[in-house]
Write a protein that holds these residues in place. Structure first.
Motif, PDB file in Angstrom:
ATOM      1  N   PRO A  10      -5.164 123.672  12.214  1.00  0.00           N
ATOM      2  CA  PRO A  10      -6.173 122.940  13.567  1.00  0.00           C
ATOM      3  C   PRO A  10      -6.613 123.904  14.477  1.00  0.00           C
ATOM      4  N   ILE A  11      -7.906 124.096  15.006  1.00  0.00           N
ATOM      5  CA  ILE A  11      -8.211 124.966  15.868  1.00  0.00           C
ATOM      6  C   ILE A  11      -7.326 125.097  17.042  1.00  0.00           C
ATOM      7  N   ASN A  12      -6.957 123.931  17.819  1.00  0.00           N
ATOM      8  CA  ASN A  12      -6.194 123.905  18.855  1.00  0.00           C
ATOM      9  C   ASN A  12      -4.768 124.729  18.706  1.00  0.00           C
ATOM     10  N   TRP A  13      -4.140 124.824  17.401  1.00  0.00           N
ATOM     11  CA  TRP A  13      -3.115 125.512  17.233  1.00  0.00           C
ATOM     12  C   TRP A  13      -3.255 126.910  17.299  1.00  0.00           C
ATOM     13  N   LEU A  14      -4.358 127.570  16.878  1.00  0.00           N
ATOM     14  CA  LEU A  14      -4.539 128.869  16.826  1.00  0.00           C
ATOM     15  C   LEU A  14      -4.374 129.394  18.216  1.00  0.00           C
ATOM     16  N   GLU A  15      -4.796 129.204  19.207  1.00  0.00           N
ATOM     17  CA  GLU A  15      -4.338 129.948  20.397  1.00  0.00           C
ATOM     18  C   GLU A  15      -2.875 129.895  20.626  1.00  0.00           C
ATOM     19  N   GLU A  16      -2.114 128.680  20.370  1.00  0.00           N
ATOM     20  CA  GLU A  16      -0.836 128.935  20.519  1.00  0.00           C
ATOM     21  C   GLU A  16      -0.063 129.862  19.588  1.00  0.00           C
ATOM     22  N   ILE A  17      -0.547 129.791  18.372  1.00  0.00           N
ATOM     23  CA  ILE A  17      -0.238 130.927  17.570  1.00  0.00           C
ATOM     24  C   ILE A  17      -0.311 132.470  18.012  1.00  0.00           C
ATOM     25  N   LEU A  18      -1.568 132.542  18.418  1.00  0.00           N
ATOM     26  CA  LEU A  18      -1.722 133.722  18.981  1.00  0.00           C
ATOM     27  C   LEU A  18      -0.785 134.239  20.069  1.00  0.00           C
ATOM     28  N   ASN A  19      -0.386 133.210  20.840  1.00  0.00           N
ATOM     29  CA  ASN A  19       0.335 133.373  22.125  1.00  0.00           C
ATOM     30  C   ASN A  19       1.911 133.644  21.735  1.00  0.00           C
ATOM     31  N   LEU A  20       2.233 132.962  20.648  1.00  0.00           N
ATOM     32  CA  LEU A  20       3.645 133.270  20.030  1.00  0.00           C
ATOM     33  C   LEU A  20       3.714 134.418  19.327  1.00  0.00           C
ATOM     34  N   SER A  21       2.431 134.760  18.468  1.00  0.00           N
ATOM     35  CA  SER A  21       2.844 135.831  17.315  1.00  0.00           C
ATOM     36  C   SER A  21       2.595 137.303  17.779  1.00  0.00           C
ATOM     37  N   VAL A  22       1.866 137.340  18.513  1.00  0.00           N
ATOM     38  CA  VAL A  22       1.632 138.774  19.087  1.00  0.00           C
ATOM     39  C   VAL A  22       2.058 138.784  20.605  1.00  0.00           C
ATOM     40  N   GLU A  23       2.180 140.299  21.065  1.00  0.00           N
ATOM     41  CA  GLU A  23       2.544 140.285  22.598  1.00  0.00           C
ATOM     42  C   GLU A  23       1.434 139.857  23.381  1.00  0.00           C
ATOM     43  N   ARG A  24       0.609 140.954  23.671  1.00  0.00           N
ATOM     44  CA  ARG A  24      -0.605 140.753  24.444  1.00  0.00           C
ATOM     45  C   ARG A  24      -1.768 140.856  23.699  1.00  0.00           C
ATOM     46  N   ILE A  25      -2.621 140.050  23.579  1.00  0.00           N
ATOM     47  CA  ILE A  25      -3.872 140.203  22.658  1.00  0.00           C
ATOM     48  C   ILE A  25      -4.933 140.194  23.622  1.00  0.00           C
ATOM     49  N   VAL A  26      -5.979 141.042  23.137  1.00  0.00           N
ATOM     50  CA  VAL A  26      -7.365 140.904  23.779  1.00  0.00           C
ATOM     51  C   VAL A  26      -8.610 141.079  22.680  1.00  0.00           C
ATOM     52  N   VAL A  27      -9.496 140.335  22.979  1.00  0.00           N
ATOM     53  CA  VAL A  27     -10.660 140.519  21.714  1.00  0.00           C
ATOM     54  C   VAL A  27     -11.987 140.569  22.782  1.00  0.00           C
ATOM     55  N   THR A  28     -12.639 141.657  22.279  1.00  0.00           N
ATOM     56  CA  THR A  28     -13.922 141.898  23.014  1.00  0.00           C
ATOM     57  C   THR A  28     -15.003 142.033  21.701  1.00  0.00           C
ATOM     58  N   ASP A  29     -16.259 141.755  22.576  1.00  0.00           N
ATOM     59  CA  ASP A  29     -17.436 141.914  21.457  1.00  0.00           C
ATOM     60  C   ASP A  29     -17.963 143.195  21.731  1.00  0.00           C
ATOM     61  N   ARG A  30     -19.271 143.557  20.902  1.00  0.00           N
ATOM     62  CA  ARG A  30     -19.650 145.049  20.567  1.00  0.00           C
ATOM     63  C   ARG A  30     -19.759 145.717  22.051  1.00  0.00           C
ATOM     64  N   ASP A  31     -20.081 144.945  22.970  1.00  0.00           N
ATOM     65  CA  ASP A  31     -20.243 145.554  24.180  1.00  0.00           C
ATOM     66  C   ASP A  31     -19.313 145.658  25.272  1.00  0.00           C
ATOM     67  N   GLY A  32     -18.122 145.364  24.778  1.00  0.00           N
ATOM     68  CA  GLY A  32     -16.684 145.332  25.441  1.00  0.00           C
ATOM     69  C   GLY A  32     -16.602 144.243  26.498  1.00  0.00           C
ATOM     70  N   ILE A  33     -17.073 143.165  26.219  1.00  0.00           N
ATOM     71  CA  ILE A  33     -16.936 142.034  26.864  1.00  0.00           C
ATOM     72  C   ILE A  33     -15.765 141.157  26.183  1.00  0.00           C
ATOM     73  N   ILE A  34     -14.964 140.566  27.194  1.00  0.00           N
ATOM     74  CA  ILE A  34     -13.789 139.751  26.682  1.00  0.00           C
ATOM     75  C   ILE A  34     -14.241 138.788  26.455  1.00  0.00           C
ATOM     76  N   LEU A  35     -14.013 138.367  24.963  1.00  0.00           N
ATOM     77  CA  LEU A  35     -14.162 136.917  24.452  1.00  0.00           C
ATOM     78  C   LEU A  35     -12.939 136.234  24.297  1.00  0.00           C
ATOM     79  N   TYR A  36     -11.987 136.803  24.178  1.00  0.00           N
ATOM     80  CA  TYR A  36     -10.517 136.188  24.365  1.00  0.00           C
ATOM     81  C   TYR A  36      -9.452 137.021  25.016  1.00  0.00           C
ATOM     82  N   ILE A  37      -8.589 136.432  25.535  1.00  0.00           N
ATOM     83  CA  ILE A  37      -7.402 137.077  26.284  1.00  0.00           C
ATOM     84  C   ILE A  37      -6.354 136.078  26.327  1.00  0.00           C
ATOM     85  N   ASN A  38      -4.945 136.349  25.852  1.00  0.00           N
ATOM     86  CA  ASN A  38      -4.203 135.544  26.074  1.00  0.00           C
ATOM     87  C   ASN A  38      -3.520 135.484  27.313  1.00  0.00           C
TER      88      ASN A  38
END
Ligand SMILES: Nc1ncnc2c1ncn2[C@@H]1O[C@H](COP(=O)(O)OP(=O)(O)OP(=O)(O)O)[C@@H](O)[C@H]1O
Ligand SMILES: [Mg+2]
Length: 465
Positions: A10-38
């Motif tokens: 379920p999509i709402n689980w994904l964020e929780e999984i990311l929070n638990l499974s990796v330390e600190r995570i950030v995702v950017t697009d090609r221009d370096g704009i933050i799309l996701y940060i935990n």
């Protein structure tokens, strides 16, 4: 077979999984704009997800390179990144979807400040430990013996000792000559201990025990990246460690010719050039060398550089073998017994007259080291407190009482006692068998057609390593 697909989560689980499974995570697009940060990352940065989202990553994360990776597509693994006053370990990956570079994913480790402090404390204690060993190693670079440890009153020995004492205060090179086990190393220590350099390091190095290709870097050190496997940051050589003090080059007769030329240059220029280094470093070091080999003969045979020989041979000290110092044997033996007593928890051990007589008859090809070995064996097998002939190894027990002419005639080398000749022949046979067997003792014993135990015993007696 049922294959797991991300759509099944379920999509709402994904964020929780990311929070638990990796330390600190950030995702950017090609221009370096933050799309996701935990949340964990935001918490560490002192911001919130709401504040960070959709902003250029450089404005949110200190020293980031996510905007670069999202453009170049080049991953950066285990890069150290300074954030918020802490050293973090960052991994940055290009995000490729359907074969196209769409952005980047970055993580930094250390989950929370407590964990970071835990790591810091661990690393700190390792650093402290390293420091301790470093200073201990440096402290150990001191002389361990002084002239009072050199026992003996026979004329030739006293002359050698007095000469060594006299010249210890100046800075000239010293060449110590003597058979194996005569005390060359003890002399070198004592000269340093009695010199004005005694507060500085005494650095011994055995030229025969270091492989030829390592000798240069051992002596002169190397710069960072000088060769594959070189320690990061380079390494100090023995000459640098000995700065202001003394370097003791033992077994100098075994130094390869190519190294001899390099050593000569150091002695002439008083500076060293680390392997892989561009600039020379000045060094102020006194040189003491030693060998059991006949360097003059080696010079004649072209095996030792004559110019280097002259440089090293400023003060030559010849240490007489034990067979020419028969009057010293009792005193040295008693001194060794006193030391061994402590090691083996015995008290008031004595030597019988007969043992002393046998000692004086023996030719001692392994000199004081051989005497030490014999006495150690005696103390091991001792029942009472007096060492008697039956405690001695067989080869010493079975000597006949013929007077030893060579002993009273240091200059006369014409006729030697048979036992001495046999011992010397035995020693040489063992050495050549060892070199024929490439140092393999079992094979060498086979070549000589003797038992392994007796081979080892003989090696010990003749101080063959
Ligand atoms: N004059 C002496 N008095 C007491 N002990 C001595 C004396 N000379 C040497 N020794 C002892 O004899 C042993 C051999 O001495 P050292 O290692 O100095 O010999 P060496 O000449 O360097 O031998 P090698 O050529 O085999 O290296 C050491 O354990 C040392 O303590
Ligand atoms: Mg030695």
């Amino acid at each position: 077979m049922v294959s797991a697909r991300i759509d099944d989560i379920p999509i709402n689980w994904l964020e929780e999984i990311l929070n638990l499974s990796v330390e600190r995570i950030v995702v950017t697009d090609r221009d370096g704009i933050i799309l996701y940060i935990n949340e964990a990352y935001c918490e560490f940065l002192g911001t919130t997800v709401e504040q960070a989202m959709r902003r250029p990553v450089q404005e949110v994360i200190e020293n980031t390179r996510m905007h670069i990776v999202s453009r170049t597509g080049q991953a950066e693994i285990a890069a150290v990144q300074h954030i918020n006053g802490s050293e973090m370990v960052a991994n940055r990956f290009p995000l490729i979807v359907s074969g196209e570079l769409v952005g980047a994913v970055g993580t930094v480790i250390f989950k929370n400040p407590e964990e970071l402090h835990l790591y810091k404390r661990k690393i700190q204690s390792l650093v402290e430990e390293l420091k301790y060993y470093k200073t201990r190693e440096e402290k150990e670079l001191t002389s361990k013996y002084s002239f009072s440890d050199l026992i003996g009153t026979s004329r030739h020995f006293v002359e050698a000792k007095e000469l060594a004492e006299r010249i210890s205060v100046n800075h000239s090179a010293v060449l110590l000559l003597g058979e194996s086990g005569t005390g060359k190393e003890l002399f070198a220590h004592s000269i340093h201990a009695n010199s004005l350099r005694s507060a500085y390091p005494f650095v011994p190095i055995n030229c025969a025990s270091i492989p030829e290709h390592l000798l240069e870097s051992e002596l002169f050190g190397y710069e960072d990246g000088a060769f594959t496997g070189a320690k990061k940051g380079g390494k100090k050589g023995h000459f640098q460690l000995a700065n202001k003090g003394t370097i003791f080059l033992d077994e100098i007769g075994d130094m390869p010719l190519a190294m001899q030329s390099k050593l000569l240059r150091v002695l002439q220029d008083k500076e060293i050039q680390p392997v892989g280094g561009q600039k020379s470093l000045p060094v102020d070091v006194r040189i003491i060398t030693a060998t059991h080999r006949n360097l003059e003969k080696m010079v004649e045979a072209g095996e030792f550089r004559q110019d280097l020989y002259y440089r090293l041979n400023v003060i030559k000290i010849e240490i007489p073998p034990l067979r020419y110092r028969k009057d010293d044997i009792e005193q040295i033996a008693m001194n060794l017994v006193r030391k061994l007593e402590k090691r083996f928890h015995k008290k008031s051990v004595e030597l019988s007259r007969e043992v002393i007589r046998l000692f004086q008859q023996h030719s001692w090809p392994g000199n004081i080291r051989e005497l030490e070995n014999v006495l150690e064996r005696c103390i091991n097998v001792l029942d009472g407190s007096v060492i008697k002939p039956n405690h001695l190894p067989l080869y010493l027990r079975d000597q006949d009482a013929a007077p030893n002419d060579a002993a009273t005639n240091p200059a006369g080398t014409k006729v030697l006692p048979l036992k001495e000749i046999i011992a010397e022949a035995e020693k040489q046979a063992i050495q050549s068998a060892l070199s024929a067997a490439g140092g393999n003792r079992q094979q060498a014993a086979k070549l000589l057609d003797i038992g392994k135990t007796s081979f080892y015993e003989k090696c010990r007696i003749y101080s063959i390593n």
